[in-house]
Design an enzyme around this catalytic site. Sequence first.
Site, short mmCIF file in Angstrom:
data_model
loop_
_atom_site.label_atom_id
_atom_site.label_comp_id
_atom_site.label_asym_id
_atom_site.label_seq_id
_atom_site.Cartn_x
_atom_site.Cartn_y
_atom_site.Cartn_z
CD1 TRP A 35 -2.41 -2.16 1.39
CD2 TRP A 35 -3.22 -0.85 -0.37
NE1 TRP A 35 -3.76 -2.82 0.64
CE2 TRP A 35 -3.98 -1.96 -0.09
CE3 TRP A 35 -3.22 0.19 -1.27
CZ2 TRP A 35 -5.08 -2.14 -0.89
CZ3 TRP A 35 -4.42 0.04 -2.00
CH2 TRP A 35 -5.42 -1.02 -1.92
CG ASP A 54 -3.37 3.93 3.83
OD1 ASP A 54 -4.46 3.98 4.52
OD2 ASP A 54 -3.34 3.36 2.93
CE LYS A 100 -9.42 -2.49 2.92
NZ LYS A 100 -8.38 -1.81 2.84
#
Length: 368
Positions: free
Chosen positions: A101, A175, A199
């Site tokens: 990511w 993030d 999530k």
Amino acid sequence: MNRPFNFSAGPAAIPEEVLQQAAAEMLDWHGCGMGVMEMSHRGKEFISIYETAEADVRELLAIPAHFKILFMQGGGIAENAIVPMNLSRAGVVDFVVTGSWSQKSFKEAAKYAQPHLAASGKDSGFTRPVAPKDWQLSSNPAYVHICSNETIDGVEFHELPDLRALGCDAPLVIDFSSHVASRPVDWSRVGLAFGGAQKNIGPAGLTIVVVREDLLGHALPITPSAFDFKTVADNHSMFNTPPTWGIYMAGLTFQWLKRQREGELTGIAAMEQRNIAKAQRFYDYVDGSQLYVNAIDPAWRSRMNIPFQLRDASRNEAFLAGAKAAGLLQLKGHKSVGGMRASLYNAMPMAGVQALIAFMQEFERTSA
Ligand SMILES: *Cc1c(COP(=O)(O)O)cnc(C)c1O
């Protein structure tokens, strides 16, 4: 009805109580004759849903008053562009790459800023990040970006880096898509945090951005108005139609979080305690087994996303089929890592972890 345990990395399981409440209110929210999806975002009903959700997340995560909370669309991947557009002033931005990511964020930023790779865990196969003291930070970056929980690689920062202690005054951007609300956040070390909701908070389509007020107002001229943080903040996330259903579902999840208790602890502190216990139980089992392995440095292991391999990879398909039959869903690992991945978000109870371990023991026994 006994629902299976869902180990998806995202979109992921939502607490059953939240789903039940949403189902009960689907056709008629609090007697107003409309479902939430059918309401004007400017009507008093939705405004009350929005204001409660915002106040609840501020309380739960102890977000200080000098941070704005924005409810946006676009997901984490869009933020990879929106954050540099808003914060970089087209200058140098430092990236610490700890897995898939942060690598993606680093690449996307090159369209809008001058990304500098301050550290990369690639040499260790992303089994551990480079320690903050070894980061090669630029002399005056616009900000420093990290992914505080790498969903695919299973690496988590258990303490956010203190940039000032490293001699850097730039704001830290995190993030936190895949561990938001699983643990407290040290806001004194953060300039901006962003995360997709799917999530640990609610359905896909909602993105939460928490940004220090003094960072607003420097967007590049090309920034779409709907993605200019200052415009979004000035309009209380209603410059464009916000993801109303996502905000409502997140709000129900925040209320669920506020009700959680572990001994003396409540809310996020209770969740953190539970998440530590769940992850510990699972890692202990994997480390003690002959068939399964997790290669991440124990100091950096994620509580939320646990990739694991079968030493005999030819058994992967049999493992997944057996797990599904046992009511244990979505355990297949990300294609870039292979093997399996168990995501133990807030909605996963200890009973789910125990059921997974029981299945894995039985599978190991019958594979021998
Ligand atoms: C899931 C995820 C994203 C991407 O979210 P999208 O909603 O697909 O844009 C970004 N960062 C992290 C850490 C994630 O886990």
